[in-house]
Scaffold this active site. Structure first.
Site, PDB file in Angstrom:
ATOM      1  N   ASP A 151      10.692  -4.582  -1.104  1.00 11.37           N
ATOM      2  CA  ASP A 151       9.628  -4.047  -1.845  1.00 11.37           C
ATOM      3  C   ASP A 151      10.113  -3.146  -2.965  1.00 11.37           C
ATOM      4  O   ASP A 151      11.230  -2.880  -3.199  1.00 11.37           O
ATOM      5  CB  ASP A 151       8.467  -3.638  -1.235  1.00 11.37           C
ATOM      6  N   ASP A 152       9.147  -2.290  -3.485  1.00 12.97           N
ATOM      7  CA  ASP A 152       9.749  -1.353  -4.657  1.00 12.97           C
ATOM      8  C   ASP A 152      10.171   0.051  -4.086  1.00 12.97           C
ATOM      9  O   ASP A 152       9.730   1.041  -4.537  1.00 12.97           O
ATOM     10  CB  ASP A 152       8.769  -1.180  -5.609  1.00 12.97           C
TER      11      ASP A 152
END
Ligand code: WTA
Length: 697
Positions: A566-567
Site C-alpha cells: 500500500d502507500d
C-alpha cells in the site's frame, strides 16, 4: 558448506521481487527485501546448556493445530499463568468475533468477563512471589558511565508513586495520558503507572515534531502530558520541553484545547532546570512531586476488553491512526510470544533496542519481558555513539543473552566494519532477533556470522502495530532457518495468501498477506474511529484482516515478507505514509502538487523520493529544496525527510486524474526502460518531461 551457500546466494540475489498481477502496482525493488526464495537451510547447533521450549517442527505443529482447533482451551491454559481478579466467562467461547463486514460490525473479544490488571501481572505478582530483588531494568545512558539498575521492587514502588500522582491530578480509568519521553526508565514506569489505574497511555516517539505531537494530542485529548526537560542522542541535544511547549501552544491556537498538567522529568544529564522553558501552574517538575508520593498505590481491576493503550501509526492516507489495544488479549499475547519467540529462560538478560515510542518498545521492552519476570536492558542512545562498537560494549557490560534489533541498525553497523564488533567478546549472546522490516540476506549473514559467531539463531519476527505482538517468526532451535524468511506463523495465527480478487491461494504462491481468524493481540479499533478501522483492515478482502504487506510462501510453508503493497513507506523501520509527506509538501506556497514514492536505500531499507510540481513563477533552487526538507522535519520529524526532491513540470495521471505511482516508482528507482503500459495516461508526454527533469544523484 556455508561458503558455497553464500556464493549460491549471491547468484540468486539478482533481485526479482516483481509482483506481477497485484492490483496495487509493482513495488520497486527494495534494498531490504528478501530478494529470492532459496531452499538453503541454516541449522544452528543446540546449546547444551539449555533445552529450548520447542525442539522440533512436529512439536510446534501439534501445538499450532491445538491453538487453531481449540483456541479456548489453548489460550485459556496459557492465560492461567496470570492473576485474574475474576475469571472470564466459561459459559461462552473464549473469543467472539466477526471479521466479515457483510455480517455486521467488525469486533473481536477475548476473555470476556475476566478482570485483571497488566501492571499487577508485570510487577506486583513477581514481587509477591519473592522476586522483588531481581533486576528488572538495566539502564544505560547515552554517554558511557551513565547507568542505573532497578529491581522489580524498585520498579513497583516507582510506578506506584507515578500512579498516585496521576490519581491526585484526577486521572481516572479511561482518561488518556500522553507520554513524550526519551528512553529513560521513567518512560516504561509511566506506561505501567497508567496501566495500573486504567488510564490509556498514548506514547509519542520523542523524534516527532511539535506539529506531529499536537496532532496526536488533539486526537485523543489527554488529561496529562508526561515529558522530560531535554536529552542527548549521540552528540545531539534535544530540547524536548521546548517542543512540548510549542505543541501545546498549537493545540490552544487550533482547538482551544489545553491540559492542566504537564509533568516534566528533569534530566540533569542534559539540561539545567533554570534553562527549561516553563509555564507555572501547568508544568510540574517530576522530581518535586513524585518522590513525595506513597510507594504503594491502588489498582484498577480492568475488564479484559477495556482499553490498555493507544499508539498512533501511519496508514495509507490521511492522518495517523490511533490503534487501540485492550488489556486481556494484549497481555496474554505479548507475554506468550515473548516467552516462545525469545525462548525465555531464567537468568536471561534481554535487550531489545526499540524505542518505547513504537509498538516494539511497548511489547518487547515493556510488557512482554516484565510479564515474564525478565531482566531487560534499556539504552538511551544510538548504535554509533561514541563509536559503532557501543551495542557490543553494552552486551558485554550487562552479559546480554538475547539481543533484538532492526535491520536498519544491523546495516549501519555492518557498514562500519567488523572490527567494532570483534573488539568486544559477545560470548554471553545466545539468541538474536530482527524486527521492523524485511532483512536482506547480506545483513542476515553478517548478523549471523559476525555478531552471533554462527552459534545464535536469528528470529526474524514479522508483525505490526495492529497485531500487538509477533505473528510470524522462527522459534529458536525449533526448525531450520532460511535467511530472509520469518518462517512460520505463531500459535493461533491463521495466515492466508490471497490474490487480488480476495481468493485464498494454496501451496507455494505469492500474493497479499491476510489473516483469517482472530488472535488475542489484534487491535480492537482505531481511537474514536471504528469506521476507519473497518475500512483499513477488513474491507479490502471480505472476511480477512488485510495486513498491507505482500508475501510469498515457499514449498516448505515458509513465509517471505516482501514489504508493503500500500502507500506506506518503511524508513529505518518507521512507518510513514506517502500522504503525510505529500500533504506537508503541498502546503508549501510554491508547491502546486506532489507525489511521494519509496526508493531502495542501503541502510534505511527504504528512502523517500518526492516529485514536486512548482506553481507558476516559482523556480527550483537548492534553497527551496532546503526549505521543503525543513518543513517535513518540522511537521513530521527528521526521519521522514525525503532523500530526493525531483522538481518536475507535471505528474503522470490517468484520465480520471489519478496519479500513476507505478510509473513514478519506476522512474525514481532508475527503471526508466521498463515503464510498462502508458496507454491509460491522460498525457503521455509528461513522462518525457519527468525523465528530463530528473536530478542527478
Ligand atoms: C514491516 C513493527 C518484513 C511490515 C513491528 C509491516 C517487516 C510493518 C517485519 C509494520 C519483518 C515488520 N520482515 N517486514 N520481520 N517486521 N515489518 O507497525 O511491512 O511499525 O507491515 O510494526 O513493518 O510496522 P510497525
Amino acid at each position: 558448506s556455508e561458503a558455497r551457500l553464500k556464493i549460491l546466494l549471491s547468484h540468486l540475489n539478482t533481485g526479482n521481487t516483481s509482483f506481477s498481477g497485484l492490483s496495487f502496482g509493482v513495488p520497486c525493488r527494495q534494498a531490504s527485501a528478501p530478494q529470492q526464495e532459496r531452499n538453503d537451510y541454516v541449522i544452528i547447533p543446540r546449546n547444551p546448556m539449555f533445552t529450548p521450549r520447542i525442539t522440533s517442527r512436529e512439536q510446534y505443529s501439534r501445538m499450532y493445530m491445538d491453538s487453531i482447533q481449540d483456541p479456548s482451551t489453548f489460550w485459556g491454559r496459557l492465560a492461567q499463568d496470570f492473576y485474574w481478579r475474576k475469571g472470564w466467562n466459561t459459559s461462552q467461547p473464549l473469543c467472539k468475533y466477526n471479521f466479515d463486514v457483510q455480517r455486521g460490525p467488525i469486533f473481536v473479544e477475548w476473555f470476556r468477563g475476566g478482570y485483571t490488571n497488566i501492571c499487577y501481572n508485570a510487577l506486583d505478582r513477581h514481587v509477591l512471589a519473592g522476586k522483588g530483588e531481581q533486576p528488572a531494568l538495566l539502564w544505560e545512558g547515552n554517554d558511557a558511565g551513565q547507568d542505573m539498575r532497578l529491581t522489580y521492587q524498585d520498579l513497583l514502588s516507582y510506578t506506584c508513586q507515578i500512579s498516585n500522582f496521576l490519581l491526585a491530578r484526577n486521572v481516572a480509568k479511561g482518561d488518556r495520558v500522553c507520554i513524550y519521553m526519551p528512553m529513560i526508565p521513567e518512560l516504561p514506569c509511566a506506561m505501567l503507572a497508567c496501566a495500573r489505574i486504567g488510564a490509556i497511555h498514548s506514547v509519542v516517539f520523542a523524534g516527532f515534531s511539535a506539529e506531529a505531537l499536537a496532532g496526536r494530542i488533539l486526537d485523543c485529548h489527554p488529561k496529562v502530558v508526561i515529558t522530560c526537560s531535554a536529552f542527548k542522542r549521540g552528540n545531539k541535544l534535544i530540547d524536548l520541553k521546548t517542543i512540548v511547549d510549542a505543541s501545546l501552544q498549537l493545540c490552544l491556537d487550533r482547538e482551544n484545547f489545553s491540559i492542566d498538567t504537564c509533568l516534566v522529568y528533569h534530566n540533569h544529564r542534559a539540561s539545567l532546570r533554570e534553562d527549561t522553558s516553563w509555564k507555572g501552574g501547568r508544568d510540574l517538575w517530576w522530581q518535586d512531586v513524585i518522590p513525595g508520593m506513597a510507594k504503594e498505590a491502588p489498582l484498577e481491576w480492568m475488564e479484559a476488553e477495556d482499553p490498555l493503550f493507544m499508539l498512533y501509526t501511519s496508514g495509507s492516507t490521511g492522518k495517523p491512526k490511533g490503534v487501540v489495544h485492550t488489556v486481556g488479549g494484549y497481555m496474554v499475547f505479548s507475554a506468550v510470544t515473548f516467552k516462545y519467540v525469545f525462548d525465555h529462560q531464567p537468568g536471561d538478560i534481554f535487550w531489545c533496542t526499540a524505542d518505547c515510542g513504537w509498538i516494539t518498545g511497548h511489547t518487547y521492552v515493556t510488557y512482554g519481558p516484565l510479564l515474564n519476570c525478565a531482566t531487560c536492558v534499556i539504552y538511551e542512545g544510538i548504535p554509533v555513539w561514541p563509536d559503532a562498537g557501543r551495542y557490543w560494549q553494552i552486551v558485554d557490560k550487562f552479559k546480554v543473552t538475547t539481543f533484538h534489533t532492526a535491520p536498519t541498525a544491523i546495516r549501519t553497523l555492518e557498514a562500519s566494519g567488523d572490527k567494532f564488533v570483534k573488539k568486544h567478546s559477545r560470548k554471553s549472546l545466545r539468541l538474536l532477533g530482527s524486527v521492523g522490516e524485511p532483512i536482506n540476506s547480506k545483513a542476515w549473514w553478517w548478523y549471523h556470522d559476525i555478531v552471533g559467531e554462527k552459534r545464535c539463531p536469528i528470529v526474524d519476527t514479522w508483525w505490526q502495530t495492529e497485531t500487538g505482538a509477533t505473528m510470524i517468526s522462527p522459534l529458536p532451535w525449533g526448525w531450520p532457518l532460511k535467511p530472509g524468511s520469518a518462517t512460520l506463523p505463531f500459535f493461533g495465527v491463521q495466515l492466508a495468501v490471497v490474490d487480488q480478487n480476495g481468493n485464498e491461494k494454496h501451496g507455494a504462491c505469492e500474493g497479499f498477506l491476510c489473516i483469517k481468524g482472530p488472535w488475542p493481540g489484534i487491535a480492537r479499533t482505531l481511537y474514536l474511529n471504528h469506521d476507519r478501522y473497518e475500512q483499513s483492515y477488513f474491507k479490502t478482502f471480505s472476511g480477512y484482516y488485510t495486513t498491507g504487506d505482500g508475501c510469498k510462501r515457499d514449498n516448505d510453508g515458509y513465509y517471505w515478507i516482501t514489504g508493503r503493497i500500500d502507500d506506506v513507506i518503511n524508513v529505518s523501520g518507521h512507518r510513514i505514509s506517502t500522504g503525510e509527506v505529500e500533504s506537508v509538501l503541498n502546503a508549501q506556497d510554491t508547491c502546486a502538487e506532489s507525489a511521494v514514492v519509496a526508493i531502495p536505500h542501503e541502510v534505511k531499507g527504504q528512502g523517500i523520493y518526492a516529485f514536486a510540481v512548482l506553481v507558476q513563477g516559482a523556480t527550483p533552487s537548492e534553497e527551496l529544496k532546503r526549505s521543503y526538507l525543513l518543513s517535513v522535519r518540522k511537521e513530521i520529524g527528521a526521519f521522514a525527510a525525503p532523500e530526493v526532491i525531483h522538481w518536475t513540470p507535471g505528474l503522470p495521471k490517468t484520465r480520471s486524474g489519478k496519479v500513476m505511482r507505478r510509473i513514478l516508482r519506476k522512474i525514481a528507482c532508475g527503471e526508466e526502460n521498463d515503464l510498462g503500459d502508458l496507454s491509460s495516461l491522460a498525457d503521455s508526454a509528461v513522462v518525457d518531461d519527468i525523465l528530463k527533469s530528473k536530478p542527478s544523484q
